[in-house]
Design an enzyme around this catalytic site. Structure first.
Site, PDB file in Angstrom:
ATOM      1  CD  GLN A 160      55.056  47.806  65.678  1.00 31.94           C
ATOM      2  OE1 GLN A 160      54.279  47.957  64.753  1.00 31.94           O
ATOM      3  NE2 GLN A 160      56.064  46.963  65.616  1.00 31.94           N
ATOM      4  CD  GLU A 217      55.968  42.495  69.478  1.00 34.09           C
ATOM      5  OE1 GLU A 217      57.082  42.630  70.008  1.00 34.09           O
ATOM      6  OE2 GLU A 217      55.799  42.550  68.253  1.00 34.09           O
ATOM      7  CG  ASP A 324      60.304  45.020  60.433  1.00 35.81           C
ATOM      8  OD1 ASP A 324      60.243  44.057  59.659  1.00 35.81           O
ATOM      9  OD2 ASP A 324      59.452  45.181  61.344  1.00 35.81           O
ATOM     10  CE  LYS A 349      59.350  41.490  62.174  1.00 31.44           C
ATOM     11  NZ  LYS A 349      58.466  42.611  61.774  1.00 31.44           N
TER      12      LYS A 349
END
Ligand code: PGA
Ligand code: ZN
Length: 437
Positions: A160, A217, A324, A349
Site C-alpha cells: 500500500q 493519499e 494498524d 486512528k
C-alpha cells in the site's frame, strides 16, 4: 454547557459522503469532520453507511440523524470541557462495544466536535486542550507517503505505502523540506520511465510532461509491480535528492497485508505468488535486510498472531513493527499484542476507536508499554486537522498523514507548521521511532 448539536453530510477527499458535526456551547462552538478508510480492518469501530442508491450506498444521512435525534439529547447541558464524561455517555447511548448501533462515524463526530468547542470555550489551542496535565509534547516526526499501491492505487503493486522518514532532520520544517525533495526526485524518475515507455501526453507531444498518476493519499503510482523495485526507486530518489539512504532519510512501508491474505487457503497472495506464513515472514525479513527500512506496518494479516510473533522475534529489536489493522486502536487488542510481544508500535486512528477518550487511552497505553504511537490519518480525509493537534497534545512522537500533495493532507502538515511557528516546542526527531531505548 452544550446548547446545540447539529450534523450533516459533506464530501471527503474521495468524493464520498462523511459526517460533519457542530457543537455549540453558548457563544463557543466547534466543528469536526469524520475521516474514512479504504483498507479498513475487521476490528475497527463500525462506520455506518445508508446503503440504497444514493451515493452508491455510501450516504451517511442515518448517522447524521442519529447525532441529532439520539446523541444530541444525551449531551445537552453538559460541560464541553468534560471530554471523558461526554464520551462515556455517547458510548452508553450507542450501547454496543463497536458502536455499530448508531455508527462510530456518528459517535466520533460528536466527540471530536466537543473537543473543538472546548478549545473555543476556553480560548486555548486544541492541542493544549487535548494535553494531559504535563502539557503538550513535541512536534511529531512525520512518515510521508511517496509511492502508493494496494487498495489506494488500483495498480499492479500490492503493497500500500512506501514512505520516507527524514530521520536526520533536526526540525519539523526541515523534515518537510527533505521529503519534498525526495518526492520530487521520485516523480521525475517515474515521469522519465513513462516517457521511455511511450506513454504520450494527451497533447501528443512526446517530449512534454508525463506526470505520474497520484493515488488516494497523494503518493505517486509507480510503474513497478514488485516491492523490491519500489524500494529501489525510493532509495534512488533519496540519493537524487542529496540525502544518505538510511542515515538521513529512511524508508517506512505499510504492507497492509490483510487485504491480500486469502483466509480460505491461509496464504498471502502477493503479485501472483502464494506465500504461506513462514514464506511471508521470510519475505518481509528479506526486505528489511536488503533495504534501509526503519518501520514496517501490517506486514501480516490482522488475525495472524503467529506470523506477527515470528516476525517480531526476528526483527523487533531492529525496526519499528507497527500495528494498524492488527490493533485497530482498540485497548483489548493492544493488551493482547503487548502480552504476545507481537509488535512494538501502534498506529492510532480516532475513527477506529470511536471517541477521543478511547483514542487517548490506547495512545497512552502504548506509551506505557514502551511502544511508539503513530497518530494517523485515513485514506479518505477532509481539511479537518484535528490529528495534528492530537499528535502534539498527547506527545505521540510520530504522525502519518499521506503525501505532500492534496489539500486534505496539507491542511494537517500546515497546521503543524503553524504550531511550530507559534510555539518554541521541540521536534521529536528520529528517536521517536521504535524500538525505543
Ligand atoms: P486506510 O489507509 O485509511 O485506507 O485504512 C491508511 C492505512 O492503512 O494506514
Ligand atoms: Zn495501514
Amino acid at each position: 454547557e452544550i446548547t446545540d448539536v447539529d450534523a450533516w453530510e459533506v464530501l471527503d477527499s474521495r468524493g464520498d459522503p462523511t459526517v460533519r458535526v457542530r457543537v455549540e456551547a453558548g457563544d463557543a462552538a466547534g466543528t469536526f469532520t469524520v475521516p474514512a478508510g479504504a483498507s479498513t480492518g475487521a476490528h475497527e469501530a463500525v462506520e455506518r453507511r445508508d446503503g440504497g442508491d444514493r451515493y452508491g450506498g455510501r450516504g451517511v444521512r442515518e448517522a447524521c440523524a442519529a447525532v441529532r435525534d439520539e446523541l444530541a439529547p444525551v449531551v445537552a447541558g453538559r460541560s464541553v470541557t468534560d471530554q471523558a464524561g461526554i464520551d462515556e455517555v455517547l458510548v452508553d447511548c450507542d450501547g454496543t462495544e463497536n458502536l455499530s448501533r448508531l455508527g462510530a462515524n456518528a459517535v466520533l463526530g460528536v466527540s471530536g466536535a466537543v473537543a473543538h468547542a472546548a478549545a473555543d470555550a476556553t480560548d486555548r489551542p486544541l492541542y493544549a486542550v487535548l494535553a494531559p496535565d504535563a502539557g503538550p509534547g513535541d512536534l511529531p516526526m512525520p512518515m510521508i507517503n511517496v509511492l502508493s499501491g494496494g487498495l489506494h492505487a488500483a495498480a499492479d503493486l500490492p503493497i500500500q505505502d512506501f514512505l520516507a522518514v527524514p530521520v536526520g532532520a533536526e526540525t519539523y520544517p526541515e523534515a518537510l523540506e527533505t521529503v519534498w525533495a525526495v518526492r520530487r526526485a521520485a516523480g521525475n524518475r517515474i515521469s522519465a520511465d513513462r516517457r521511455s515507455a511511450g506513454n504520450r501526453s494527451p497533447s501528443g507531444d512526446g517530449d512534454g510532461d508525463h506526470p505520474p498518476p497520484v493515488a488516494d493519499e497523494g503518493g505517486f503510482v509507480p510503474s513497478v509491480a514488485d516491492a523490491d523495485a519500489a524500494f529501489e526507486l525510493l532509495v534512488d530518489a533519496i540519493r537524487d535528492a542529496g540525502y544518505a539512504p538510511g542515515d538521513e532519510v529512511a524508508i517506512a512501508v505499510d504492507v497492509a497485508a490483510t487485504h491480500f491474505y486469502d483466509a480460505d487457503r491461509d496464504r498471502y497472495a502477493l503479485a501472483g505468488e502464494r506465500l504461506d506464513r513462514a514464506a511471508m515472514v521470510d519475505r518481509v525479513a528479506g526486505w528489511i535486510d536488503a533495504h534501509p527500512i526503519c518501520s514496517v506496518e501490517d506486514p501480516l494479516a490482522e488475525d495472524d498472531w503467529d506470523g506477527w510473533e515470528r516476525l517480531a522475534d526476528r526483527v523487533g529489536d531492529r525496526v519499528q513493527l507497527l500495528g494498524d489493522d492488527l490493533l485497530a486502536t482498540n485497548a483489548d487488542r493492544l493488551a493482547r499484542a503487548r502480552g504476545a510481544g507481537a509488535a512494538n508500535a501502534a498506529l492510532i486512528k480516532p475513527n477506529q476507536a470511536g471517541t477521543i477518550t478511547r483514542t487517548r487511552r490506547v495512545l497512552e497505553a502504548s506509551q506505557d508499554a514502551g511502544w511508539a504511537p503513530v497518530v494517523s490519518a485515513r485514506s479518505g480525509e477532509t481539511c479537518d486537522a484535528t490529528i495534528a493537534d492530537l499528535a502534539i497534545g498527547l506527545d505521540a512522537g510520530q504522525i502519518k498523514i499521506g503525501s505532500l500533495a492534496r489539500s486534505e493532507r496539507l491542511a494537517k502538515y500546515n497546521r503543524l507548521l503553524g504550531i511550530a511557528r507559534a510555539s518554541d516546542g521541540g521536534f521529536a526527531g528520529g528517536d521517536a521511532l521504535a524500538p525505543l531505548d
